[in-house]
Design a protein around this motif. Structure first.
Motif, mmCIF file in Angstrom:
data_model
loop_
_atom_site.group_PDB
_atom_site.id
_atom_site.type_symbol
_atom_site.label_atom_id
_atom_site.label_comp_id
_atom_site.label_asym_id
_atom_site.label_seq_id
_atom_site.Cartn_x
_atom_site.Cartn_y
_atom_site.Cartn_z
ATOM 1 N N PHE A 121 0.855 -1.175 0.000
ATOM 2 C CA PHE A 121 0.000 0.000 0.000
ATOM 3 C C PHE A 121 0.900 1.237 0.000
ATOM 4 C CE2 PHE A 121 -2.092 -3.454 2.237
ATOM 5 C CZ PHE A 121 -3.332 -3.509 1.609
ATOM 6 N N HIS A 122 0.468 2.279 -0.674
ATOM 7 C CA HIS A 122 1.299 3.471 -0.750
ATOM 8 C C HIS A 122 1.400 4.146 0.619
ATOM 9 C CE1 HIS A 122 2.861 7.389 -2.076
ATOM 10 N NE2 HIS A 122 3.343 6.701 -3.105
ATOM 11 N N VAL A 123 2.577 4.686 0.930
ATOM 12 C CA VAL A 123 2.790 5.314 2.240
ATOM 13 C C VAL A 123 1.874 6.521 2.464
ATOM 14 C CG1 VAL A 123 5.183 4.543 2.498
ATOM 15 C CG2 VAL A 123 4.697 6.685 1.297
ATOM 16 N N ALA A 124 1.380 7.093 1.360
ATOM 17 C CA ALA A 124 0.474 8.241 1.480
ATOM 18 C C ALA A 124 -0.991 7.816 1.396
ATOM 19 C CB ALA A 124 0.775 9.281 0.400
ATOM 20 N N GLY A 125 -1.234 6.510 1.300
ATOM 21 C CA GLY A 125 -2.595 6.017 1.176
ATOM 22 C C GLY A 125 -3.320 5.954 2.510
ATOM 23 N N GLU A 126 -4.600 5.637 2.446
ATOM 24 C CA GLU A 126 -5.424 5.655 3.656
ATOM 25 C C GLU A 126 -5.096 4.519 4.613
ATOM 26 O OE1 GLU A 126 -9.458 3.366 2.361
ATOM 27 O OE2 GLU A 126 -9.184 5.382 1.501
ATOM 28 N N GLU A 127 -4.532 3.399 4.106
ATOM 29 C CA GLU A 127 -4.230 2.262 4.979
ATOM 30 C C GLU A 127 -2.947 2.455 5.776
ATOM 31 O OE1 GLU A 127 -6.301 0.765 1.248
ATOM 32 O OE2 GLU A 127 -4.511 1.972 1.675
ATOM 33 N N ALA A 128 -1.997 3.189 5.214
ATOM 34 C CA ALA A 128 -0.654 3.279 5.798
ATOM 35 C C ALA A 128 -0.631 3.762 7.247
ATOM 36 C CB ALA A 128 0.239 4.150 4.927
ATOM 37 N N PRO A 129 -1.325 4.859 7.602
ATOM 38 C CA PRO A 129 -1.253 5.334 8.998
ATOM 39 C C PRO A 129 -1.708 4.282 10.010
ATOM 40 C CG PRO A 129 -2.173 7.025 7.577
ATOM 41 C CD PRO A 129 -2.098 5.779 6.750
ATOM 42 N N ALA A 130 -2.753 3.536 9.669
ATOM 43 C CA ALA A 130 -3.250 2.516 10.595
ATOM 44 C C ALA A 130 -2.237 1.383 10.755
ATOM 45 C CB ALA A 130 -4.577 1.960 10.098
ATOM 46 N N PHE A 131 -1.626 0.960 9.643
ATOM 47 C CA PHE A 131 -0.613 -0.089 9.707
ATOM 48 C C PHE A 131 0.569 0.364 10.569
ATOM 49 C CE2 PHE A 131 -1.571 -2.470 5.459
ATOM 50 C CZ PHE A 131 -2.828 -2.791 5.954
ATOM 51 N N ILE A 132 1.027 1.582 10.335
ATOM 52 C CA ILE A 132 2.170 2.109 11.082
ATOM 53 C C ILE A 132 1.840 2.205 12.566
ATOM 54 C CG2 ILE A 132 3.590 4.170 11.441
ATOM 55 C CD1 ILE A 132 3.449 4.619 8.390
ATOM 56 N N GLU A 133 0.644 2.653 12.880
ATOM 57 C CA GLU A 133 0.246 2.810 14.286
ATOM 58 C C GLU A 133 0.183 1.464 14.993
ATOM 59 O OE1 GLU A 133 -0.179 5.083 17.462
ATOM 60 O OE2 GLU A 133 0.071 5.867 15.427
ATOM 61 N N ILE B 58 8.064 -0.921 4.771
ATOM 62 C CA ILE B 58 8.530 -0.806 3.375
ATOM 63 C C ILE B 58 9.456 -1.975 3.047
ATOM 64 C CG2 ILE B 58 9.962 0.552 1.790
ATOM 65 C CD1 ILE B 58 8.844 3.072 3.138
ATOM 66 N N LYS B 59 10.382 -2.285 3.946
ATOM 67 C CA LYS B 59 11.329 -3.380 3.724
ATOM 68 C C LYS B 59 10.603 -4.720 3.568
ATOM 69 C CE LYS B 59 15.163 -0.930 4.468
ATOM 70 N NZ LYS B 59 16.079 -0.574 3.375
ATOM 71 N N LEU B 60 9.518 -4.894 4.322
ATOM 72 C CA LEU B 60 8.788 -6.160 4.285
ATOM 73 C C LEU B 60 7.720 -6.201 3.192
ATOM 74 C CD1 LEU B 60 8.329 -6.983 8.082
ATOM 75 C CD2 LEU B 60 9.991 -7.930 6.467
ATOM 76 N N GLY B 61 7.586 -5.111 2.441
ATOM 77 C CA GLY B 61 6.676 -5.117 1.308
ATOM 78 C C GLY B 61 5.228 -4.799 1.625
ATOM 79 N N PHE B 62 4.953 -4.288 2.822
ATOM 80 C CA PHE B 62 3.585 -3.886 3.148
ATOM 81 C C PHE B 62 3.290 -2.479 2.621
ATOM 82 C CE2 PHE B 62 4.155 -7.226 6.321
ATOM 83 C CZ PHE B 62 2.947 -7.886 6.237
ATOM 84 N N LEU B 63 4.301 -1.623 2.626
ATOM 85 C CA LEU B 63 4.154 -0.258 2.138
ATOM 86 C C LEU B 63 5.151 0.006 1.020
ATOM 87 C CD1 LEU B 63 3.817 1.781 5.473
ATOM 88 C CD2 LEU B 63 1.991 0.836 4.046
ATOM 89 N N THR B 64 4.863 1.029 0.236
ATOM 90 C CA THR B 64 5.770 1.414 -0.840
ATOM 91 C C THR B 64 5.715 2.921 -1.042
ATOM 92 O OG1 THR B 64 6.344 1.068 -3.174
ATOM 93 C CG2 THR B 64 4.003 1.082 -2.623
ATOM 94 N N THR B 65 6.803 3.448 -1.549
ATOM 95 C CA THR B 65 6.842 4.868 -1.907
ATOM 96 C C THR B 65 6.603 5.054 -3.396
ATOM 97 O OG1 THR B 65 9.248 4.752 -2.213
ATOM 98 C CG2 THR B 65 8.437 5.447 -0.044
ATOM 99 N N GLU B 66 6.517 3.939 -4.120
ATOM 100 C CA GLU B 66 6.305 3.993 -5.563
ATOM 101 C C GLU B 66 4.825 4.110 -5.888
ATOM 102 O OE1 GLU B 66 8.132 0.605 -7.306
ATOM 103 O OE2 GLU B 66 10.158 1.102 -6.568
#
Length: 238
Positions: free
Chosen positions: A192-204, A222-230
């Motif tokens: 999921f993109h780091v700027a997407g709606e899912e990212a904040p919840a995953f990070i938290e 990002i390293k584990l492939g859950f988030l991406t900057t692309e």
């Protein structure tokens, strides 16, 4: 078995190459074995006391209140290697003495443990082969604040230590188990993109479970492939 390749930085004749999953497996195995003996069960977060004891069992010395000012004002950790001895780790006093920087301290401790576990062999080989200065019987890695969590792959030694730091504090299996329900509920496949709606919840969720900083959590995902900057190209399934 470690695969050895030519060191493009020319610091060593050869350097160890580890796939990310190899670092993950080695770090998780070490942490799980320690927690089972120390606590009787595997649970997170890995506390500062846990991490300190783990490191003390794997190095010859750990100095949590070292004066590292001679190495630079932005140096937070140093790992020293010596002929025929286990590595020694020193952490900058201002980092250990500031309770507000507890997460940063644990990241730094895990980073230096990564150096100690994954890089001692290359130094011992260099000592014995004379690749280092003939009179050198000691060497050290100086780690600065800006490369403690992430580093470019061209700096292979720091990159491996950064990856190991995340793997010790946020083991791959535990992260996957933790995020699996949320990924399933999203009805989408990561990353999921780091700027997407899912990212904040995953990070938290990662911050809450593993007691790490927001930056460390984001980098690990990002390293584990859950988030991406692309930016992903939309498909028929999006």
């Amino acid at each position: 078995m470690v695969y050895w390749m030519r060191d493009p930085t020319r610091r060593f004749r050869e350097r160890p190459f580890y796939r990310p999953e190899e670092i993950d497996a080695a770090c998780e195995r070490l942490v799980n074995e320690f927690l089972l003996k120390h606590r009787g069960k595997v649970e997170y977060p890995l506390t500062t006391d846990d991490l300190t004891i783990l490191i003390e069992r794997n190095v010859r010395d750990l100095d949590l209140y070292a004066d590292l000012s001679d190495d630079g004002t932005d140096v937070e950790g140093v790992t020293r290697f010596a002929v025929g001895h286990q590595p020694a780790i020193a952490i900058a006093d201002p980092l250990s003495s500031d309770e507000r920087r507890a997460n940063r301290l644990r990241t730094t401790l895990a980073h230096e443990l990564g150096h100690a576990k994954f890089h001692d062999e290359v130094f011992q080989m260099a000592f014995s082969s004379g690749d280092l200065l003939s009179e050198a019987r000691e060497a050290k890695i100086v780690c600065k604040r800006e490369t403690m969590i992430d580093a470019p792959q061209t700096d292979w030694m720091e990159w491996q230590a950064c990856y190991a730091s995340g793997a010790y504090l946020m083991p791959r299996s535990a992260v996957h188990d933790l995020l699996r329900p949320a990924v399933t509920a999203s009805k989408r496949l990561p990353p999921f993109h780091v700027a997407g709606e899912e990212a904040p919840a995953f990070i938290e969720v990662i911050i809450d479970r593993f007691a790490v900083s927001k930056e460390a959590a984001k980098v690990r995902l990002i390293k584990l492939g859950f988030l991406t900057t692309e930016v992903r190209t939309p498909t028929l399934f999006d």
